[in-house]
Design an enzyme around this catalytic site. Structure first.
Site, PDB file in Angstrom:
ATOM      1  N   LYS A   1      -3.390   8.359   2.792  1.00 18.98           N
ATOM      2  CA  LYS A   1      -4.643   8.132   3.545  1.00 18.98           C
ATOM      3  C   LYS A   1      -4.514   8.635   4.985  1.00 18.98           C
ATOM      4  O   LYS A   1      -5.494   9.089   5.578  1.00 18.98           O
ATOM      5  CB  LYS A   1      -5.018   6.640   3.531  1.00 18.98           C
ATOM      6  CG  LYS A   1      -5.435   6.111   2.163  1.00 18.98           C
ATOM      7  CD  LYS A   1      -6.624   6.837   1.562  1.00 18.98           C
ATOM      8  CE  LYS A   1      -7.178   6.133   0.350  1.00 18.98           C
ATOM      9  NZ  LYS A   1      -8.139   6.959  -0.415  1.00 18.98           N
TER      10      LYS A   1
ATOM     11  N   TYR B   1       0.837  -1.220   0.000  1.00 20.30           N
ATOM     12  CA  TYR B   1       0.000   0.000   0.000  1.00 20.30           C
ATOM     13  C   TYR B   1       0.868   1.266   0.000  1.00 20.30           C
ATOM     14  O   TYR B   1       0.469   2.310  -0.492  1.00 20.30           O
ATOM     15  CB  TYR B   1      -0.970  -0.015   1.191  1.00 20.30           C
ATOM     16  CG  TYR B   1      -2.219   0.821   0.935  1.00 20.30           C
ATOM     17  CD1 TYR B   1      -3.048   0.546  -0.147  1.00 20.30           C
ATOM     18  CD2 TYR B   1      -2.554   1.884   1.764  1.00 20.30           C
ATOM     19  CE1 TYR B   1      -4.185   1.308  -0.392  1.00 20.30           C
ATOM     20  CE2 TYR B   1      -3.696   2.647   1.524  1.00 20.30           C
ATOM     21  CZ  TYR B   1      -4.494   2.345   0.448  1.00 20.30           C
ATOM     22  OH  TYR B   1      -5.622   3.108   0.205  1.00 20.30           O
TER      23      TYR B   1
HETATM   24  P1  NAD Z   1     -11.878   3.763  -8.815  1.00 26.72           P
HETATM   25  O1  NAD Z   1     -10.694   3.627  -9.714  1.00 26.72           O
HETATM   26  O2  NAD Z   1     -13.175   3.298  -9.309  1.00 26.72           O
HETATM   27  O3  NAD Z   1     -12.026   5.267  -8.303  1.00 26.72           O
HETATM   28  C1  NAD Z   1     -10.942   6.148  -8.173  1.00 26.72           C
HETATM   29  C2  NAD Z   1     -11.391   7.449  -8.771  1.00 26.72           C
HETATM   30  O4  NAD Z   1     -10.405   8.469  -8.594  1.00 26.72           O
HETATM   31  C3  NAD Z   1     -11.649   7.341 -10.273  1.00 26.72           C
HETATM   32  O5  NAD Z   1     -12.960   7.747 -10.563  1.00 26.72           O
HETATM   33  C4  NAD Z   1     -10.655   8.307 -10.882  1.00 26.72           C
HETATM   34  O6  NAD Z   1     -11.164   8.940 -12.034  1.00 26.72           O
HETATM   35  C5  NAD Z   1     -10.500   9.283  -9.733  1.00 26.72           C
HETATM   36  N1  NAD Z   1      -9.324  10.137  -9.888  1.00 26.72           N
HETATM   37  C6  NAD Z   1      -8.013   9.777  -9.944  1.00 26.72           C
HETATM   38  N2  NAD Z   1      -7.257  10.882 -10.135  1.00 26.72           N
HETATM   39  C7  NAD Z   1      -8.108  11.947 -10.178  1.00 26.72           C
HETATM   40  C8  NAD Z   1      -7.948  13.346 -10.362  1.00 26.72           C
HETATM   41  N3  NAD Z   1      -6.747  13.897 -10.544  1.00 26.72           N
HETATM   42  N4  NAD Z   1      -9.051  14.139 -10.353  1.00 26.72           N
HETATM   43  C9  NAD Z   1     -10.286  13.606 -10.192  1.00 26.72           C
HETATM   44  N5  NAD Z   1     -10.509  12.288 -10.021  1.00 26.72           N
HETATM   45  C10 NAD Z   1      -9.433  11.475 -10.026  1.00 26.72           C
HETATM   46  O7  NAD Z   1     -11.453   2.965  -7.481  1.00 26.72           O
HETATM   47  P2  NAD Z   1     -12.147   2.909  -6.030  1.00 26.72           P
HETATM   48  O8  NAD Z   1     -11.519   1.737  -5.385  1.00 26.72           O
HETATM   49  O9  NAD Z   1     -13.614   2.992  -6.153  1.00 26.72           O
HETATM   50  O10 NAD Z   1     -11.570   4.201  -5.315  1.00 26.72           O
HETATM   51  C11 NAD Z   1     -12.397   5.192  -4.712  1.00 26.72           C
HETATM   52  C12 NAD Z   1     -11.815   5.566  -3.360  1.00 26.72           C
HETATM   53  O11 NAD Z   1     -11.965   4.467  -2.470  1.00 26.72           O
HETATM   54  C13 NAD Z   1     -10.332   5.900  -3.381  1.00 26.72           C
HETATM   55  O12 NAD Z   1     -10.090   6.976  -2.485  1.00 26.72           O
HETATM   56  C14 NAD Z   1      -9.707   4.636  -2.849  1.00 26.72           C
HETATM   57  O13 NAD Z   1      -8.432   4.854  -2.255  1.00 26.72           O
HETATM   58  C15 NAD Z   1     -10.738   4.268  -1.807  1.00 26.72           C
HETATM   59  N6  NAD Z   1     -10.660   2.900  -1.287  1.00 26.72           N
HETATM   60  C16 NAD Z   1     -10.669   1.839  -2.146  1.00 26.72           C
HETATM   61  C17 NAD Z   1     -10.600   0.552  -1.642  1.00 26.72           C
HETATM   62  C18 NAD Z   1     -10.591  -0.646  -2.565  1.00 26.72           C
HETATM   63  O14 NAD Z   1     -10.187  -1.730  -2.139  1.00 26.72           O
HETATM   64  N7  NAD Z   1     -11.053  -0.513  -3.804  1.00 26.72           N
HETATM   65  C19 NAD Z   1     -10.520   0.337  -0.260  1.00 26.72           C
HETATM   66  C20 NAD Z   1     -10.535   1.437   0.595  1.00 26.72           C
HETATM   67  C21 NAD Z   1     -10.597   2.728   0.064  1.00 26.72           C
END
Ligand code: NAD
Length: 255
Positions: A162, A155
């Site tokens: 985070k 990570y």
């Molecule tokens: P995802 O790839 O579907 O979403 C990530 C989003 O960030 C995308 O829509 C992308 O377009 C956007 N993004 C990236 N750079 C950007 C920028 N410069 N301006 C605007 N948007 C931008 O993946 P996800 O897993 O749904 O991620 C959403 C959130 O959830 C993130 O913060 C991620 O860290 C968090 N998260 C994910 C998980 C997991 O296991 N998937 C677990 C905990 C937290």
């Protein structure tokens, strides 16, 4: 259910139908909310627009959080269309693949700045842009992960981002409480999404969670959506500055 009836707001972070933000959007819509969406670039616009339309959303705007003018334009447009808003969902993160893959001590300065800028600073700048049109009783929710608290293999820099994000949640909540605006984070367990594909050993994280979490399974996009709905709704009017875990109990049981 009608929990969000009469409430309007924006979701930043839908990339496709696997996105956590899409799980949140579906729950908010079912609860009666009116939602605006954004997309990062024209390639993603092609995916986001049909999804937004499927929920009856007419407002779909470009937003790269690194572009301050574009970010402000989003909220100016919402103000012109709607007057005020009630919620913001921030579900945005990015780090260079190399900085997730290489040993942590090899993290580049540029990679550090990029990850922190997109994944943590953007919550501050988005909140600032939203404030002029945020109603009293408004709620902001962002997405975080256990890697903020513990050194989780693979990570790396995203854990540092985070940690900054979670601290920002507390400072924003402390500042905005007197305006009646709440700021919280949902800490989700691992879910297969586009962003997750960049995290090292991701399948291993799913397997470990299934084996060791009290619920003995991974969590779904829908479950993260429901917890976000709670924090965004008037069910959580007494809750701010919190990190709310949706990880099947993994964070408390995994020693
Ligand atoms: P995802 O790839 O579907 O979403 C990530 C989003 O960030 C995308 O829509 C992308 O377009 C956007 N993004 C990236 N750079 C950007 C920028 N410069 N301006 C605007 N948007 C931008 O993946 P996800 O897993 O749904 O991620 C959403 C959130 O959830 C993130 O913060 C991620 O860290 C968090 N998260 C994910 C998980 C997991 O296991 N998937 C677990 C905990 C937290």
């Amino acid at each position: 259910m009608g929990l969000m009836k009469g409430k309007r707001g924006i979701i930043v972070g839908v990339a496709n139908n696997k996105s956590i933000a899409w799980g949140v959007a579906q729950q908010l819509k079912e609860a009666g909310a009116e939602i605006a969406f954004t997309y990062l670039n024209s390639a993603l616009e092609k995916r986001v627009r049909p999804l937004a339309e499927s929920l009856g959303s007419e407002v779909v705007l470009p937003c790269d959080v690194q572009d301050e003018a574009q970010l402000e334009a989003v909220f100016t447009e919402l103000g012109e269309r709607w007057g005020n808003i009630d919620f913001v969902v921030h579900a945005v993160a990015f780090a260079n693949r190399d900085d997730l893959k290489n040993p942590f001590s090899q993290t580049s300065r540029e990679g550090f700045q990029l990850a922190l800028d997109v994944s943590a600073y953007s919550l501050i700048s988005m909140t600032r842009a939203a404030l002029p049109i945020m109603n009293e009783g408004g709620s902001i929710v962002t997405m975080t992960y256990l890697g903020a608290m513990r050194a989780i293999p693979g990570y790396n820099i995203m854990g540092v981002a985070k940690a900054a994000l979670e601290a920002s949640v507390r400072y924003l909540a402390a500042e905005l409480g007197e305006k009646g605006i709440r700021v919280n984070a949902v800490s989700a367990g691992p879910i297969k999404t586009l962003a997750a594909s960049g995290v090292g050993n991701f399948n291993e994280k799913l397997r470990v969670m299934e084996a060791r979490s009290p619920l003995k399974r991974t969590v779904s996009q829908e479950e993260v959506g429901k917890a976000s709905l709670y924090l965004l709704s008037d069910l959580a009017t007494g809750v701010t500055g919190e990190v709310h875990y949706v990880d099947g109990g993994f964070s408390i049981a995994e020693g």
